[in-house]
Design a protein around this motif. Structure first.
Motif: not given
Ligand SMILES: Cc1ncc(COP(=O)(O)O)c(C=O)c1O
Ligand SMILES: N[C@@H](CCOP(=O)(O)O)C(=O)O
Length: 464
Positions: A352-353, A355-362
């Protein structure tokens, strides 16, 4: 500045030793013990700096005990003077508040030149000072290899061995490596995939006895801290040119070994206001599955139209995990063991820490080609397939349209004719310095995916 291992059991080193090392002795990766942090006011004062001077500001604290300030300044000037664009990192607008940071104006047309042009000079400096010779062993899915060869080929004290997956890099990428015919340059086409090459390289760092104690092995992959350090600079440069630090920025980063995006994470830790970092993967999406489902499962490597990102075991993710786990080396050692066994989950609070700044996509091959086509139709601008993955992921995950979104343009499209043609477009012409690349003589050897055979090959070339 001191450097510590992510697994907590290796000696603390200074920059020079870290530069000349691959993995730490405990199998971990070196990171700075503490990072410099800059106020908004200080960052704002860097706005007018040309690239090489900004690089000096950012890099100098990491290397202060290794190289005199004036020498470093001259080295950086020389390094980036060799880039084909006066701005070094021009930023291209592709839509409202959406940009591509062009990182492909170096000699081998990919972002790797930023660090490897500098790394060659730093290594030369260190080895000359010590009167030592070294052996470089690197693994490449296509771009690191040519950038490392180009960056290090003039170093007198180095033999360089680059392992690439046989028939799995593009023709331009292969030729950029195999047509450089120096006596100290060896290209090995391994009958395996990139992960096999990278595994062999890492195992060789762990046991260097095949070099009989007479040579040290040096890393050119992003396991070498100096690679990451040099890549931090362009995040600051592009952001400053678009109004940072008075505006936040978002970056989308085509990701394989997690080195490039980790440099962006460090820029943020150093004070650059970053709102979002997008991990953009191709079908080799282990990082996307970790981020979105907390599922680390190393599925078999797939070959895609973005071959440089055909990577499953992503080296630098460990450096991020080290921070997320509050720099607990023992916890990281255990987690890396779990990951090496093929499956792991992260502590939810730690994830969760992130996810504060990281997003992702494939992004799959069809989406990659569709993005190349769409951006070309809308703007006339031709993306390479890796950058297209970044743009697609940026658009799919964007949090705030008011925040400028900058995708890292990691390679020039001329390196990836297959993807460009599959997108229904024409591949551009090779730049002047590579105009005859396709007719130059090549030299490389095809070797089985076997570490002992590779070591025997290297020993023969190094010691005769
Ligand atoms: C063109 C290109 N884009 C993206 C990447 C991914 O970068 P990283 O491995 O630092 O995540 C690579 C290779 O590493 C590459 O060569
Ligand atoms: N995409 C890379 C793979 C190696 O990554 P590195 O950043 O660790 O050198 C390549 O093109 O070789």
């Amino acid at each position: 500045m001191k450097y510590i291992s992510t697994r907590g059991q290796a000696p603390v080193l200074g920059f020079e030793e870290v530069l000349l090392t691959g993995l730490a002795t405990d199998g971990g990766l070196y990171v700075p013990e503490t990072l410099p942090h800059y106020s908004l006011e200080e960052i704002r004062s860097w706005r007018e700096l040309p690239y090489d001077e900004l690089a000096y500001k950012i890099i100098q604290p990491f290397v202060a005990e290794f190289i005199d300030g004036d020498e470093l300044r001259a080295m950086l000037k020389d390094t980036y003077a060799g880039f084909a664009h006066k701005a070094v990192v021009p930023v291209q607008q592709i839509d409202h508040n959406e940009y591509v940071m062009e990182l492909f104006h170096g000699p081998t047309l990919a972002f790797k030149d930023f660090a490897l042009q500098l790394l060659g000079r730093l290594l030369d400096h260190a080895l000359q000072k010590r009167g030592e010779k070294a052996v470089i062993m690197g693994a490449t899915s296509g771009d690191t290899g040519s950038a490392a060869i180009e960056g290090c080929r003039r170093c007198n004290n180095i033999d360089i061995f680059i392992l690439h997956p046989h028939q799995r890099v593009s023709e331009v990428q292969r030729r950029q490596m195999t047509t450089v015919l120096g006596d100290n340059i060896f290209n090995l086409a391994v009958e395996g995939n990139f992960d096999d090459c990278q595994r062999m390289v890492k195992e060789s760092f762990s046991d260097q006895s095949f070099l009989r104690g007479e040579r040290r092995l040096v890393a050119v992959n992003s396991i070498n801290w100096a690679r990451i350090m040099a890549q931090i600079v362009y995040y600051f440069y592009a952001a400053l040119n678009l109004g940072a630090p008075d505006r936040k920025m978002a970056f989308s980063v085509p990701t394989g070994n997690f080195g490039d995006i980790f440099a962006g994470y460090l820029a943020m830790q150093m004070g650059l206001p970053i709102d979002q970092l997008v991990i953009a993967t191709n079908k080799n999406d282990v990082l996307h599955r970790v981020m979105s489902q907390n599922q680390y499962e190393a599925l078999p490597l797939e070959h895609t139209l973005s071959p440089s990102m055909d990577i499953v075991v992503s080296s630098n993710f460990e450096r991020l995990l080290f921070d997320l786990y509050d720099r607990d080396g023992a916890a990281i050692a255990q987690l890396m063991k779990d990951m090496a066994s093929g499956q792991a989950t992260l502590d939810v609070a730690k994830l969760d820490k992130a996810r504060i700044v990281f997003d992702s996509a494939c992004v799959d091959d069809d989406e990659t080609c569709a993005t190349i086509r769409q951006v070309h139709a809308e703007t006339g601008y031709l993306l390479d397939p890796h950058t297209a993955i970044g743009v697609h992921a940026a658009r799919a995950t964007r949090r705030d349209m008011r925040v400028p979104m900058i995708t890292l343009g990691t390679a020039h499209p001329v390196k990836f004719a297959e993807a460009v043609q599959k997108s229904g477009l024409e591949s551009p012409a090779l730049p002047h310095h590579l105009a005859d690349l396709l007719s130059r003589a090549e030299r490389y050897d095809v070797l089985p995916n076997d570490r002992n055979t590779v070591h025997a090959y290297m020993v023969e070339r190094v010691f005769g």
